[in-house]
Write an enzyme that holds these catalytic residues in place. Structure first.
Site, short mmCIF file in Angstrom:
data_model
loop_
_atom_site.label_atom_id
_atom_site.label_comp_id
_atom_site.label_asym_id
_atom_site.label_seq_id
_atom_site.Cartn_x
_atom_site.Cartn_y
_atom_site.Cartn_z
N SER A 277 71.33 28.16 118.86
CA SER A 277 71.97 29.26 118.14
C SER A 277 73.09 28.79 117.20
O SER A 277 73.21 29.33 116.09
CB SER A 277 72.49 30.30 119.13
OG SER A 277 71.43 30.96 119.78
N LYS B 157 71.94 37.94 131.21
CA LYS B 157 71.68 39.11 130.38
C LYS B 157 71.80 40.43 131.14
O LYS B 157 72.03 41.48 130.53
CB LYS B 157 70.31 39.00 129.71
CG LYS B 157 70.25 37.87 128.69
CD LYS B 157 68.93 37.83 127.96
CE LYS B 157 68.91 36.69 126.96
NZ LYS B 157 67.68 36.70 126.13
#
Length: 277
Positions: free
Chosen positions: A21, A71
């Site tokens: 990322s 998450k």
């Protein structure tokens, strides 16, 4: 990372060294000339509370992306004005404005759909491997696009059924040794096949001849699953497609700018295929 005094966002997870990322976001920041940076930070499950406490005290922090295995757990630390908990059940993006609350959202769903929309895929059934946070976002995205039936491949069948119930879709849960149905779309949302994880060994022979195999794992980019699919002349979508798609949505949230993208993200893909420092 040594502080530079610049505004920054980051990705957190456990493990985190594999994350690409920062390559994506920092490329877009350089291209647009934005004075900011994007980092990656190792955070364990037990360290989540301390992490958010420390970042809330940092005026330069813009927020974070969230990867395996946090998450679901991060939802306990943020506000949820869009009901992401109820709709998806997992978050991958946390935004922060100075003096304001932490706001959780999910860009995985939109990032996952983007390559399928380019293919104009309109199937009504699929097989989804995994039942974790990424699977929740993918199940939600498929249901929103009109998917009618989903077969979930999971070790924990109760967890797989809970995913089906959550997204409100008909289907069934099978184990990893059970034969696959003759689907036209197979998706791996699990970490199996990722560097440092066990391989994902499946018999793909039951799949339809025109099936597409979509593996969200991107380290390595050429996973065993994708190699097996290509050996059967099946269409494939690699993990960079979803990674770049969800990153584009998160970039706008963090940096208030649209990322520069061409039709196939060719320059960015070249950067992402190079070894990490």
């Amino acid at each position: 990372m040594t502080s530079t005094g610049l505004p920054y966002a980051e990705v957190i997870g456990d493990p985190i060294n594999h994350s690409k990322s920062p390559v994506i976001h920092n490329h877009w920041l350089r291209t647009l000339g934005i004075e900011a940076e994007y980092r990656k930070t190792h955070v364990t499950r037990d360290g989540l509370a301390a992490y958010f406490l420390s970042r809330r005290a940092d005026d330069d922090w813009l927020g974070c992306n969230v990867t395996i295995p946090h998450k679901v757990a991060v939802m306990d630390y943020v506000e949820d004005p869009s009901n992401i908990r109820g709709q998806i059940g997992a978050m991958n993006t946390i935004a922060c404005e100075t003096g304001g609350p932490l706001i959780g959202t999910n860009t995985d769903a939109g990032g996952f759909l983007s390559p399928l929309e380019r293919l104009k895929w309109k199937g009504k059934e699929a097989v989804l491997i995994g039942a974790g946070g990424a699977a929740l976002a993918i199940g939600y995205a498929l249901a929103a696009k009109g998917m009618k039936s989903l077969t979930v491949v999971a070790r924990d069948r109760a967890k797989g059924q809970a995913l089906l119930d959550h997204v409100g879709m008909e289907g069934r849960v099978i184990g990893f040794t059970d034969p696959l149905p003759a689907t036209r779309l197979l998706i791996n949302s699990s970490p199996l096949g990722m560097t440092g994880q066990p391989p994902l060994d499946l018999d793909l022979s039951p799949l339809a001849e025109d099936a597409t195999v979509y593996d969200i794992v991107y380290a390595p980019l050429e996973t065993g699953l994708l190699r097996a699919a290509r050996a059967r002349n099946l269409a494939t979508i690699d993990g960079l497609a979803m990674l770049i798609g969800q990153a584009a949505l998160a970039f706008e949230i963090f940096f208030d700018a649209s990322p520069p993208r061409d039709d196939d993200d060719a320059e960015l893909r070249t950067l992402l295929t190079q070894p990490l420092d």
